[in-house]
Design a protein around this motif. Sequence first.
Motif, PDB file in Angstrom:
ATOM      1  N   GLU A  72       0.832  -1.209   0.000  1.00 46.63           N
ATOM      2  CA  GLU A  72       0.000   0.000   0.000  1.00 46.63           C
ATOM      3  C   GLU A  72       0.863   1.255   0.000  1.00 46.63           C
ATOM      4  OE1 GLU A  72      -3.992  -1.602   2.393  1.00 46.63           O
ATOM      5  OE2 GLU A  72      -2.415  -0.512   3.453  1.00 46.63           O
ATOM      6  N   VAL A  73       1.884   1.266   0.858  1.00 50.33           N
ATOM      7  CA  VAL A  73       2.789   2.419   0.922  1.00 50.33           C
ATOM      8  C   VAL A  73       3.584   2.537  -0.378  1.00 50.33           C
ATOM      9  CG1 VAL A  73       4.757   3.435   2.118  1.00 50.33           C
ATOM     10  CG2 VAL A  73       2.968   2.287   3.428  1.00 50.33           C
ATOM     11  N   MET A  74       4.056   1.374  -0.870  1.00 46.19           N
ATOM     12  CA  MET A  74       4.861   1.380  -2.086  1.00 46.19           C
ATOM     13  C   MET A  74       4.059   1.894  -3.272  1.00 46.19           C
ATOM     14  SD  MET A  74       7.990   0.761  -2.817  1.00 46.19           S
ATOM     15  CE  MET A  74       9.049   0.546  -4.238  1.00 46.19           C
ATOM     16  N   SER A  75       2.785   1.549  -3.329  1.00 43.90           N
ATOM     17  CA  SER A  75       1.954   2.000  -4.453  1.00 43.90           C
ATOM     18  C   SER A  75       1.842   3.524  -4.477  1.00 43.90           C
ATOM     19  CB  SER A  75       0.569   1.360  -4.391  1.00 43.90           C
ATOM     20  OG  SER A  75      -0.198   1.888  -3.324  1.00 43.90           O
ATOM     21  N   GLU A  76       1.727   4.134  -3.297  1.00 49.60           N
ATOM     22  CA  GLU A  76       1.646   5.594  -3.233  1.00 49.60           C
ATOM     23  C   GLU A  76       2.978   6.229  -3.618  1.00 49.60           C
ATOM     24  OE1 GLU A  76      -1.125   7.241  -2.830  1.00 49.60           O
ATOM     25  OE2 GLU A  76      -2.240   5.375  -2.526  1.00 49.60           O
ATOM     26  N   LEU A  77       4.073   5.648  -3.131  1.00 51.72           N
ATOM     27  CA  LEU A  77       5.394   6.192  -3.453  1.00 51.72           C
ATOM     28  C   LEU A  77       5.680   6.085  -4.953  1.00 51.72           C
ATOM     29  CD1 LEU A  77       7.581   4.844  -0.501  1.00 51.72           C
ATOM     30  CD2 LEU A  77       7.051   7.238  -0.982  1.00 51.72           C
ATOM     31  N   GLU A  78       5.379   4.937  -5.540  1.00 45.69           N
ATOM     32  CA  GLU A  78       5.660   4.768  -6.958  1.00 45.69           C
ATOM     33  C   GLU A  78       4.719   5.617  -7.811  1.00 45.69           C
ATOM     34  OE1 GLU A  78       8.059   0.676  -7.549  1.00 45.69           O
ATOM     35  OE2 GLU A  78       5.873   0.459  -7.628  1.00 45.69           O
ATOM     36  N   GLY A  79       3.509   5.848  -7.310  1.00 45.75           N
ATOM     37  CA  GLY A  79       2.618   6.767  -8.011  1.00 45.75           C
ATOM     38  C   GLY A  79       3.206   8.168  -8.069  1.00 45.75           C
ATOM     39  N   ILE A  80       3.747   8.616  -6.939  1.00 46.94           N
ATOM     40  CA  ILE A  80       4.404   9.928  -6.891  1.00 46.94           C
ATOM     41  C   ILE A  80       5.615   9.950  -7.826  1.00 46.94           C
ATOM     42  CG2 ILE A  80       5.689  11.534  -5.430  1.00 46.94           C
ATOM     43  CD1 ILE A  80       3.944  10.523  -3.078  1.00 46.94           C
ATOM     44  N   CYS A  81       6.376   8.844  -7.818  1.00 53.05           N
ATOM     45  CA  CYS A  81       7.552   8.772  -8.691  1.00 53.05           C
ATOM     46  C   CYS A  81       7.155   8.893 -10.161  1.00 53.05           C
ATOM     47  CB  CYS A  81       8.284   7.443  -8.462  1.00 53.05           C
ATOM     48  SG  CYS A  81       9.188   7.354  -6.898  1.00 53.05           S
ATOM     49  N   ALA A  82       6.085   8.205 -10.554  1.00 53.16           N
ATOM     50  CA  ALA A  82       5.641   8.272 -11.947  1.00 53.16           C
ATOM     51  C   ALA A  82       5.212   9.691 -12.306  1.00 53.16           C
ATOM     52  CB  ALA A  82       4.486   7.288 -12.168  1.00 53.16           C
ATOM     53  N   LYS A  83       4.564  10.350 -11.377  1.00 53.11           N
ATOM     54  CA  LYS A  83       4.115  11.728 -11.611  1.00 53.11           C
ATOM     55  C   LYS A  83       5.308  12.656 -11.841  1.00 53.11           C
ATOM     56  CE  LYS A  83       1.114  15.258  -9.541  1.00 53.11           C
ATOM     57  NZ  LYS A  83       0.166  15.533  -8.432  1.00 53.11           N
ATOM     58  N   PHE A  84       6.299  12.555 -10.969  1.00 49.31           N
ATOM     59  CA  PHE A  84       7.476  13.409 -11.113  1.00 49.31           C
ATOM     60  C   PHE A  84       8.289  13.038 -12.350  1.00 49.31           C
ATOM     61  CE2 PHE A  84       7.857  14.536  -6.296  1.00 49.31           C
ATOM     62  CZ  PHE A  84       6.715  15.317  -6.420  1.00 49.31           C
ATOM     63  N   ALA A  85       8.376  11.720 -12.637  1.00 46.24           N
ATOM     64  CA  ALA A  85       9.139  11.280 -13.804  1.00 46.24           C
ATOM     65  C   ALA A  85       8.517  11.817 -15.095  1.00 46.24           C
ATOM     66  CB  ALA A  85       9.209   9.756 -13.849  1.00 46.24           C
ATOM     67  N   ALA A  86       7.182  11.823 -15.140  1.00 51.74           N
ATOM     68  CA  ALA A  86       6.489  12.336 -16.330  1.00 51.74           C
ATOM     69  C   ALA A  86       6.765  13.828 -16.524  1.00 51.74           C
ATOM     70  CB  ALA A  86       4.991  12.084 -16.210  1.00 51.74           C
TER      71      ALA A  86
END
Length: 215
Positions: A72-86
């Motif tokens: 659950e925590v990882m999904s939120e972190l990776e979501g943020i990462c994808a947002k910043f990466a984009a």
Amino acid sequence: MRLSLENDIFTGRLPPGASLDEEALARRFSVSRTPVREAMLQLIQSGLVEKKPRQGAIVTQIDLSDMIRLFEVMSELEGICAKFAARRMTPQERQALRKLHEQSVEAYEAGNHDKYYTLSRRFHLMVIEGTHNHELIETTNRLGIKLVPYRRFQLGYPGRSENNLRDHEAIMEAIVAGKFEDAAELFRKHTNVQGDVLAEYIAMGDREAKAASAG
């Protein structure tokens, strides 16, 4: 030695719960027990290995409820990462991400499961690195390393490798197009599904084991 043991854990040759005997490892690598202990300490510090009383060192096992919370925590972190990466990936990095996905497709179609998993893991790392945010990269990778053996395991669930590939393609396209909100939502759901599938896979195994013992 540490890198070899990490690779064994990441590829499933040393599954969660596997015992790590210092003497056996010293023989395997033709070294004394001192460098073995040093490697063990580094693996313990990374969270991949844990020391159990009267059991010695074993590959870290995560309780099912704890694992679900970690995903659950990882999904939120990776979501943020994808947002910043984009938002922040350079044109060269976006091109490299697309190339990496194309290589994953080739490995999947060739039935090369080890290469496919390695590339799949690299996809996640490339997106994380694409944030260009040191603190976020460090935090996400520190948590993610605990889930690496389980992420590989869940790819063995029927249909998961194909679904995983489709997810990565959608995430890649959103990042390359700079659609940061779409990228965040897609990556968040992707990681959440991994945790859900793995939890069901483990629960199914437990039910089968109990049924077999009852019979």
